[in-house]
Design an enzyme around this catalytic site. Structure first.
Site, mmCIF file in Angstrom:
data_model
loop_
_atom_site.group_PDB
_atom_site.id
_atom_site.type_symbol
_atom_site.label_atom_id
_atom_site.label_comp_id
_atom_site.label_asym_id
_atom_site.label_seq_id
_atom_site.Cartn_x
_atom_site.Cartn_y
_atom_site.Cartn_z
ATOM 1 N N ASP A 112 -2.421 8.272 8.091
ATOM 2 C CA ASP A 112 -3.686 7.574 8.677
ATOM 3 C C ASP A 112 -2.794 6.627 9.797
ATOM 4 O OD1 ASP A 112 -1.692 5.664 7.035
ATOM 5 O OD2 ASP A 112 -3.644 5.078 5.708
ATOM 6 N N HIS A 156 0.109 4.365 6.945
ATOM 7 C CA HIS A 156 0.373 5.079 6.045
ATOM 8 C C HIS A 156 1.835 6.844 5.968
ATOM 9 C CE1 HIS A 156 -2.003 2.737 4.392
ATOM 10 N NE2 HIS A 156 -0.493 1.949 3.708
ATOM 11 N N SER A 194 0.901 -1.152 0.023
ATOM 12 C CA SER A 194 0.122 0.191 -0.081
ATOM 13 C C SER A 194 0.788 1.119 -0.336
ATOM 14 C CB SER A 194 -1.222 -0.248 1.758
ATOM 15 O OG SER A 194 -0.429 -0.336 2.214
#
Length: 366
Positions: A331, A334, A37
């Site tokens: 978040d 990340h 991600s």
């Protein structure tokens, strides 16, 4: 330490005054991205069963279009910024090229690069592949096989090989494998000691890189795992919001194994070259001296709810900070766009303190 500080301050100046110039000229023919991600730019949008998605607000609030694209960020991610520095557009998500029965042969976008990365992806194959929740690295490399075949169709065997020899192959993965070791229902922690596990990760990655080598890859950019125990998702479990030292220790051991593996790979395949980015070191410096880099919040996420905004992830009902540039984390896992840009700047032209045995600027000249 001083070299690193000066480098990051230079990156911060570039953030204000722009990053173009000679570095924005195309210096590589293709930019191919593999990972999780941290560099996924939309592949998981096409995975119906996946919960690891970011194609909704407030993600993308600072992206040029102001819309969520599937990036786990308030804006661009490190792969976007590094692509800019080598003169290429952000590579399209692989699944966007083959969605709705679209075939690779219908596009020439594969020539300038493809992004195979997937949120929640791991080096090791997951045990629950019945439901496709992410694209593990083995499958990403399998997709690259198909892209390689298409490049040969479009450019011929010699043309494709010449193209790939000069292209960049970015790999950012490993964090999810390490997080998985600490899950309450973790099976791997019952099967392997920490050292056995990180050795398995490194050897598996080595095998996959060899497969990529057989299909033309010669220039690799490899990111080590960051200070994963200091992300909001890990800090929130500590009463004092301190880092998870056990997770950080496993990250250190994995990174050491990764560097040793890369040295061995270079010995075995002398015509490959690589740049290793010490994400752990860079993040450690930022956490220890955040104000030096304009960061005022290193513990809490910008977007989320609850303790450290990490009890509930960044979803439409979450709140988000007004100044994303002073946060380390967007978040619960990340980095913000600002920090991703810093990382990309150091990957591109950082000193050997953070990139070994060379940086990307030096790598592309070989």
């Amino acid at each position: 330490m001083a070299t690193f500080i000066n480098a990051v301050l230079c990156v911060c100046v570039l953030l204000v005054f722009g990053t173009c110039g000679t570095m924005c000229e195309s210096v590589v023919p293709g930019f191919y991205v593999f990972g999780d991600s941290l560099v996924d730019n939309g592949n998981n949008n096409y995975l119906t069963m996946s919960l690891a998605k970011a194609d909704f607000p407030h993600n993308g609030i600072d992206y040029p279009t102001g819309e969520a694209t599937g990036r786990f960020s308030n804006g661009k991610n490190a792969a976007d910024f590094l692509a800019e520095k080598v003169g290429q557009p952000s590579a399209p998500p692989y699944l966007s090229l083959v969605s709705k029965s679209k075939k690779l042969s219908s596009t020439n976008e594969v020539v300038t690069g493809v992004n195979f990365a997937s949120g929640a992806a791991t080096i090791l194959n997951p045990t629950d592949e019945l439901f496709q929740k992410s694209i593990p690295l083995t499958k990403q490399v399998g997709f690259y096989f198909l892209v390689h075949d298409e490049l040969i169709k479009q450019m011929g065997l010699d043309g494709a090989q010449a193209h790939l020899t000069k292209s960049i192959f970015l790999i950012v993965i490993g964090s999810n494998d390490l997080f998985g070791y600490f899950n309450e229902d973790s099976e791997v922690s019952k099967q392997y000691t920490p050292q056995q596990y990180v050795d398995l990760l490194a050897s598996t990655l080595k095998g996959l890189m060899k497969q990529m080598y057989v299909l033309g890859a010669r220039k690799f950019v490899i990111s080590g795992v960051g200070v994963i125990g200091c992300c909001p998702a890990q800090r929130k479990h500590n009463a004092l919001n301190e880092c998870n030292l056990e997770a950080n220790y496993l990250s250190i051991r994995y990174n050491e194994g990764l560097k040793a593996m890369l040295r061995d790979l270079k010995t075995e395949l002398s015509d490959i070259n690589y740049s290793y980015f010490d994400t752990y070191y860079v993040m450690s410096v930022l956490i220890q001296n955040p104000l030096s880099y304009g960061i005022t919040e290193i513990e809490a996420a910008c977007c989320g709810l609850g303790n450290l905004k990490a009890d509930i992830p960044c979803i439409p009902i979450s709140t988000y900070c007004s100044n994303r540039k002073n946060h380390l984390f967007w978040d619960l896992y990340h980095p913000t766009e600002t920090v991703s840009s810093m990382f990309a700047g150091l990957i591109y032209n950082g000193s050997q303190e953070v990139t070994t045995p060379m940086n990307v600027e030096e790598l592309v000249k070989l």
